[in-house]
Design a protein around this motif. Sequence first.
Motif, mmCIF file in Angstrom:
data_model
loop_
_atom_site.group_PDB
_atom_site.id
_atom_site.type_symbol
_atom_site.label_atom_id
_atom_site.label_comp_id
_atom_site.label_asym_id
_atom_site.label_seq_id
_atom_site.Cartn_x
_atom_site.Cartn_y
_atom_site.Cartn_z
ATOM 1 N N SER A 114 0.846 -1.194 0.000
ATOM 2 C CA SER A 114 0.000 0.000 0.000
ATOM 3 C C SER A 114 0.885 1.250 0.000
ATOM 4 N N GLY A 115 0.741 2.080 -1.044
ATOM 5 C CA GLY A 115 1.521 3.306 -1.145
ATOM 6 C C GLY A 115 2.959 3.092 -1.565
ATOM 7 N N GLY A 116 3.282 1.894 -1.976
ATOM 8 C CA GLY A 116 4.663 1.581 -2.341
ATOM 9 C C GLY A 116 5.089 2.136 -3.684
ATOM 10 N N SER A 117 4.135 2.558 -4.487
ATOM 11 C CA SER A 117 4.485 3.037 -5.825
ATOM 12 C C SER A 117 5.337 4.301 -5.784
ATOM 13 N N THR A 118 5.314 5.022 -4.678
ATOM 14 C CA THR A 118 6.131 6.234 -4.588
ATOM 15 C C THR A 118 7.610 5.903 -4.372
ATOM 16 N N LEU A 119 7.911 4.680 -4.015
ATOM 17 C CA LEU A 119 9.297 4.282 -3.747
ATOM 18 C C LEU A 119 9.956 3.550 -4.914
#
Length: 126
Positions: A58-63
Amino acid sequence: MTAATPTARRAPGSLAGRIVVWAVFAVLFAYMTVQSVGNLVTVSQSVRAFNEFLGTASGGSTLTRDTPWVWLVLDIAIAPVAFVVALWASRRARLAVTIGIFVLAFAAAGALWLDLQLFVPRLLDF
């Protein structure tokens, strides 16, 4: 050519020695190139796997990370370019000078190659 123009003849052993030097360093530079291709494959697979893993979080796409293609391709190009430059620079040189030029080219290419081998993983810093 006129009669006053001196012609230099090489000893047959000199040419054979230079061919041996060329062959030995061709193998060394080829090994360096193969290692660079292996690094490209390994790094690109690691980046892809890391990004796929982050896609499930969850929210890992920013990394997510991009594969450093420019540095990886430059890493592959170092050895062949160094070999061609050394071959061109030593085309009319004596055997001892040819050996020196190839040792210098291999040392310079090795230093750049090793720097990139250590630099690329630092760019990713998983």
